[in-house]
Scaffold this motif. Sequence first.
Motif, mmCIF file in Angstrom:
data_model
loop_
_atom_site.group_PDB
_atom_site.id
_atom_site.type_symbol
_atom_site.label_atom_id
_atom_site.label_comp_id
_atom_site.label_asym_id
_atom_site.label_seq_id
_atom_site.Cartn_x
_atom_site.Cartn_y
_atom_site.Cartn_z
ATOM 1 N N LEU A 284 0.825 -1.201 0.000
ATOM 2 C CA LEU A 284 0.000 0.000 0.000
ATOM 3 C C LEU A 284 0.864 1.257 0.000
ATOM 4 O O LEU A 284 0.536 2.247 -0.667
ATOM 5 C CB LEU A 284 -0.932 -0.007 1.216
ATOM 6 C CG LEU A 284 -2.001 1.088 1.248
ATOM 7 C CD1 LEU A 284 -2.871 1.037 0.003
ATOM 8 C CD2 LEU A 284 -2.860 0.967 2.497
ATOM 9 N N VAL A 285 1.971 1.219 0.725
ATOM 10 C CA VAL A 285 2.883 2.374 0.744
ATOM 11 C C VAL A 285 3.444 2.623 -0.652
ATOM 12 O O VAL A 285 3.504 3.769 -1.122
ATOM 13 C CB VAL A 285 4.035 2.136 1.753
ATOM 14 C CG1 VAL A 285 5.059 3.263 1.662
ATOM 15 C CG2 VAL A 285 3.478 2.040 3.172
ATOM 16 N N VAL A 286 3.842 1.553 -1.320
ATOM 17 C CA VAL A 286 4.375 1.680 -2.677
ATOM 18 C C VAL A 286 3.298 2.217 -3.621
ATOM 19 O O VAL A 286 3.552 3.104 -4.445
ATOM 20 C CB VAL A 286 4.900 0.320 -3.178
ATOM 21 C CG1 VAL A 286 5.331 0.416 -4.643
ATOM 22 C CG2 VAL A 286 6.066 -0.155 -2.316
ATOM 23 N N ALA A 287 2.080 1.699 -3.506
ATOM 24 C CA ALA A 287 0.990 2.139 -4.375
ATOM 25 C C ALA A 287 0.666 3.613 -4.159
ATOM 26 O O ALA A 287 0.429 4.358 -5.128
ATOM 27 C CB ALA A 287 -0.247 1.279 -4.143
ATOM 28 N N VAL A 288 0.662 4.050 -2.911
ATOM 29 C CA VAL A 288 0.405 5.469 -2.624
ATOM 30 C C VAL A 288 1.523 6.329 -3.210
ATOM 31 O O VAL A 288 1.267 7.392 -3.792
ATOM 32 C CB VAL A 288 0.279 5.706 -1.106
ATOM 33 C CG1 VAL A 288 0.266 7.207 -0.787
ATOM 34 C CG2 VAL A 288 -0.991 5.056 -0.575
ATOM 35 N N GLY A 289 2.763 5.869 -3.077
ATOM 36 C CA GLY A 289 3.876 6.604 -3.664
ATOM 37 C C GLY A 289 3.743 6.739 -5.167
ATOM 38 O O GLY A 289 3.978 7.822 -5.740
ATOM 39 N N ILE A 290 3.346 5.664 -5.840
ATOM 40 C CA ILE A 290 3.147 5.715 -7.288
ATOM 41 C C ILE A 290 2.021 6.677 -7.648
ATOM 42 O O ILE A 290 2.107 7.450 -8.605
ATOM 43 C CB ILE A 290 2.843 4.304 -7.831
ATOM 44 C CG1 ILE A 290 4.087 3.412 -7.708
ATOM 45 C CG2 ILE A 290 2.372 4.360 -9.278
ATOM 46 C CD1 ILE A 290 3.846 1.975 -8.099
ATOM 47 N N SER A 291 0.961 6.658 -6.859
ATOM 48 C CA SER A 291 -0.166 7.555 -7.104
ATOM 49 C C SER A 291 0.260 9.009 -6.992
ATOM 50 O O SER A 291 -0.094 9.841 -7.850
ATOM 51 C CB SER A 291 -1.296 7.264 -6.112
ATOM 52 O OG SER A 291 -2.366 8.175 -6.272
ATOM 53 N N LEU A 292 1.033 9.331 -5.971
ATOM 54 C CA LEU A 292 1.477 10.716 -5.789
ATOM 55 C C LEU A 292 2.448 11.128 -6.891
ATOM 56 O O LEU A 292 2.376 12.250 -7.406
ATOM 57 C CB LEU A 292 2.139 10.877 -4.410
ATOM 58 C CG LEU A 292 1.244 10.606 -3.199
ATOM 59 C CD1 LEU A 292 2.010 10.853 -1.900
ATOM 60 C CD2 LEU A 292 -0.020 11.465 -3.234
ATOM 61 N N LEU A 293 3.354 10.236 -7.253
ATOM 62 C CA LEU A 293 4.312 10.550 -8.320
ATOM 63 C C LEU A 293 3.618 10.736 -9.667
ATOM 64 O O LEU A 293 4.042 11.550 -10.482
ATOM 65 C CB LEU A 293 5.363 9.439 -8.425
ATOM 66 C CG LEU A 293 6.384 9.368 -7.291
ATOM 67 C CD1 LEU A 293 7.239 8.112 -7.422
ATOM 68 C CD2 LEU A 293 7.267 10.612 -7.276
ATOM 69 N N SER A 294 2.543 9.973 -9.891
ATOM 70 C CA SER A 294 1.833 10.094 -11.166
ATOM 71 C C SER A 294 1.218 11.471 -11.342
ATOM 72 O O SER A 294 0.994 11.926 -12.470
ATOM 73 C CB SER A 294 0.747 9.020 -11.272
ATOM 74 O OG SER A 294 -0.323 9.281 -10.368
ATOM 75 N N GLY A 295 0.926 12.142 -10.229
ATOM 76 C CA GLY A 295 0.362 13.484 -10.317
ATOM 77 C C GLY A 295 1.381 14.544 -10.664
ATOM 78 O O GLY A 295 1.025 15.692 -10.943
ATOM 79 N N MET A 296 2.659 14.176 -10.645
ATOM 80 C CA MET A 296 3.720 15.146 -10.933
ATOM 81 C C MET A 296 4.102 15.179 -12.402
ATOM 82 O O MET A 296 4.978 15.958 -12.794
ATOM 83 C CB MET A 296 4.953 14.816 -10.085
ATOM 84 C CG MET A 296 4.699 14.859 -8.592
ATOM 85 S SD MET A 296 6.184 14.452 -7.643
ATOM 86 C CE MET A 296 5.511 14.403 -5.972
ATOM 87 N N SER A 297 3.498 14.307 -13.213
ATOM 88 C CA SER A 297 3.832 14.249 -14.635
ATOM 89 C C SER A 297 2.555 14.237 -15.462
ATOM 90 O O SER A 297 1.543 13.676 -15.038
ATOM 91 C CB SER A 297 4.647 12.989 -14.955
ATOM 92 O OG SER A 297 5.818 12.920 -14.163
ATOM 93 N N ARG A 298 2.621 14.844 -16.638
ATOM 94 C CA ARG A 298 1.477 14.812 -17.562
ATOM 95 C C ARG A 298 1.544 13.503 -18.332
ATOM 96 O O ARG A 298 2.224 13.400 -19.353
ATOM 97 C CB ARG A 298 1.513 16.008 -18.503
ATOM 98 C CG ARG A 298 1.286 17.329 -17.797
ATOM 99 C CD ARG A 298 0.743 18.369 -18.744
ATOM 100 N NE ARG A 298 0.430 19.613 -18.063
ATOM 101 C CZ ARG A 298 -0.336 20.569 -18.574
ATOM 102 N NH1 ARG A 298 -0.859 20.413 -19.777
ATOM 103 N NH2 ARG A 298 -0.583 21.683 -17.904
#
Length: 343
Positions: free
Chosen positions: A143-157
């Motif tokens: 879940l920690v990894v998934a949340v990290g991916i979710s947050l990082l995905s918001g930093m790129s178009r």
Amino acid sequence: MSVTSPSRVAALPTAGRDPFFDNAKFLAITLVVSGHLIEDLRDVAVAHAAYFFVYLFHMPLFIVLSGYLSRNFTFSSGKARKLISTLAVPYVIFELVYSLPRLILYGKLDISLLDPYYLTWFLMSLFLWRLSTPVWQQLRWPLVVAVGISLLSGMSRLPDELSMNRTLGLLPFYVLGLMLRPEHFELLRRPKVRIAGALTLVAGAALALAVHASVKTEWIRWRHANDAIGVDDLTGSLFRLGMLVAGALLVAAFLAVTPSRGTWYSGLGAATMYAYLLHGLVVKVAERFYGDWARTVPGVVAVALLGVGLAALLCTPPVRALTRWAVEPRMNWAFTRLRRPAR
């Protein structure tokens, strides 16, 4: 021998199924259908607030349940074939089906199988999430990894292909579902937790009514990067994290108030994919006939209630019989014969 009417058959839970999950799925699909029906009425404050509140958790709820029910997914022949016949093939069919209204109404034919249109993004994302299931089951802190991916995905178009923004942004809800166990749902059925869940939903609705006008709608749609919404990455990440927490909290609250016994709609809850994929056709037509009557508080309420009826109708056996070829196509003819394991 007693004879059961067709309407009664629709309400009977399918043998071997837990009515709790079917109840949750049916109640969730009514929110989806009603939410889409009032989407074009958001110039009415009540409709905008209801839309904002429902969108905070209605798809996260489906995704959590999908993750929970996907815990046993493997790359075995049977599972892979089911993945193709229940997600991949319906995705292609409804990408074509949803291109027809655009062609008829606007004279525009635009088909891209890699860029999901309208409702079909969920099929694409669920296909990718389910494929990733064995990976998440090997990680120590998925879940920690998934949340990290979710947050990082918001930093790129990210590109629209494969519905990447939603697939990565909503990923934590799928992983959360994978981590849940039956005892977690038993906890939600305790009387005190049910009361807390009801209070949480009421508080959430009141808060949505208070803040909906000041929060950009794109936050609840998970379609764009932070800069496209007009914020920096730090602000966007904090906002996304808050949306994940709020979504998870409201999902838990909704499940807490969901009946665990068999109900008149339990049998309908086993066929929510029919309502999900079919209701968009009705919505696209209905939006063209909204008059001034619909853009009032009573009109919004009436349209929302029509959504509940439409969701129930689309889950009934007659509709399923007519549209099974598209929603649950029989694909045995396309597969090789399954080999029995050698003793």
